[in-house]
Each structure stands twice: as C-alpha cells, then as structure tokens.
Design an enzyme around this catalytic site. Structure first.
Site, PDB file in Angstrom:
ATOM      1  N   HIS A  69      87.631 -58.268  32.079  1.00 49.74           N
ATOM      2  CA  HIS A  69      88.243 -57.164  31.354  1.00 49.74           C
ATOM      3  C   HIS A  69      89.686 -56.976  31.807  1.00 49.74           C
ATOM      4  O   HIS A  69      90.062 -57.385  32.910  1.00 49.74           O
ATOM      5  CB  HIS A  69      87.446 -55.882  31.567  1.00 49.74           C
ATOM      6  CG  HIS A  69      86.110 -55.912  30.895  1.00 49.74           C
ATOM      7  ND1 HIS A  69      85.286 -54.819  30.865  1.00 49.74           N
ATOM      8  CD2 HIS A  69      85.468 -56.894  30.204  1.00 49.74           C
ATOM      9  CE1 HIS A  69      84.184 -55.123  30.201  1.00 49.74           C
ATOM     10  NE2 HIS A  69      84.269 -56.383  29.795  1.00 49.74           N
ATOM     11  N   GLU A  71      91.272 -54.349  32.784  1.00 47.65           N
ATOM     12  CA  GLU A  71      91.387 -53.540  34.000  1.00 47.65           C
ATOM     13  C   GLU A  71      91.120 -54.388  35.241  1.00 47.65           C
ATOM     14  O   GLU A  71      91.841 -54.303  36.234  1.00 47.65           O
ATOM     15  CB  GLU A  71      90.374 -52.373  33.987  1.00 47.65           C
ATOM     16  CG  GLU A  71      90.449 -51.497  32.771  1.00 47.65           C
ATOM     17  CD  GLU A  71      89.465 -51.887  31.679  1.00 47.65           C
ATOM     18  OE1 GLU A  71      88.840 -50.993  31.103  1.00 47.65           O
ATOM     19  OE2 GLU A  71      89.338 -53.095  31.385  1.00 47.65           O
ATOM     20  N   CYS A  97      84.671 -49.660  30.984  1.00 48.65           N
ATOM     21  CA  CYS A  97      83.221 -49.749  31.110  1.00 48.65           C
ATOM     22  C   CYS A  97      82.821 -49.286  32.522  1.00 48.65           C
ATOM     23  O   CYS A  97      83.682 -49.040  33.370  1.00 48.65           O
ATOM     24  CB  CYS A  97      82.761 -51.189  30.860  1.00 48.65           C
ATOM     25  SG  CYS A  97      83.227 -52.344  32.185  1.00 48.65           S
ATOM     26  N   CYS A 100      84.192 -51.672  35.356  1.00 48.10           N
ATOM     27  CA  CYS A 100      85.625 -51.473  35.618  1.00 48.10           C
ATOM     28  C   CYS A 100      85.875 -50.113  36.257  1.00 48.10           C
ATOM     29  O   CYS A 100      86.753 -49.979  37.101  1.00 48.10           O
ATOM     30  CB  CYS A 100      86.431 -51.635  34.325  1.00 48.10           C
ATOM     31  SG  CYS A 100      86.532 -53.357  33.783  1.00 48.10           S
TER      32      CYS A 100
END
Length: 139
Positions: A69, A71, A97, A100
């Site tokens: 992801h 992040e 999410c 993260c």
C-alpha cells in the site's frame, strides 16, 4: 483547524493524488506523502516490491497478495532514510486499512489526512482509538 493549515492540507492531498499516478495498479491508484515541519520527508504509491513485475492484479483482477500500500511504501522509505516520521502528517488519497493503521501508529505519525473513504473503516477506527488525528477533506 485554521485556514492556513486547511490550505496546506488541500495542497498536500492534491500532490498525493498526482503521486498516485505513478502506480501501475489498475483497480485503484493510491498516493501518500509524509510531511514534517512543512517538508515532504517521504512519498509512496501502491505497487509491487522493488524488482518485481509492475502488475498489481492477477488474471482474475484481484490484487496480488504482495502488493504494498502507498502508506507502507512511504513509511518503509522514510525508515531507510535519515529522517524520522515521529510527529509527521501522512497525506493519503484513500483511508488507511487496518494493517497500514498499525504501521502509522508504530511509526509515530500523529496526523492522517485523506480524501477518499474506503468501504472498510477499521483502519480509521484504530487510528482514532490510538489518538492519531484523522482528517477527511473532500477535494
């Protein structure tokens, strides 16, 4: 929040949107910027690990399990630098999410600003529970 901070938040979010365009993912392109003391200290977008093919989805159009992801890419990138994410703000185009969110909390990021709500809110819920300031801005 004051007007100057809101203007900065909008500008950094717009920059994160542009950074998302670097992603090869077809289903969703996500960008992230880590900002500390009004300086961008890291950036990231969703995609496969370095050295892997740039295809995020499999033949069934599902995300491959090893796609990172935005992040996570920004946080791991700052970890490899001489910068610290302690007290930083993360600007990300889609709400984090749960996985993260855990990285955000552990890396000392104190503020998360985003502009698209993901259908699952457990990441945002965890951030709030941990005392991380969460700001949604509609662009």
């Amino acid at each position: 929040m004051n007007d100057k901070q809101q203007l900065l938040d909008i500008r950094y979010l717009r920059m994160a949107q542009i950074w998302a365009e670097n992603s090869y993912c077809k289903r969703r392109q996500v960008g992230a910027l880590l900002v500390k003391d009004k300086m961008i200290i890291s950036d990231g977008f969703n995609g496969t690990p370095s050295g892997f093919e740039n295809d995020c989805e499999d033949e069934n159009n599902k995300s491959k399990p090893y796609v990172l992801h935005a992040e996570a890419n920004a946080i791991t990138k700052v970890a490899r630098s001489n910068n610290s994410s302690e007290g930083a703000t993360l600007y990300v185009t889609t709400s984090p999410c749960i996985e993260c969110a855990k990285l955000i909390i552990q890396s000392g990021i104190k503020r998360v600003v985003y502009n698209q709500q993901y259908r699952i809110t457990d990441g945002i819920d965890l951030l709030k529970r941990a005392g991380v300031e969460v700001v949604f801005i509609e662009l």
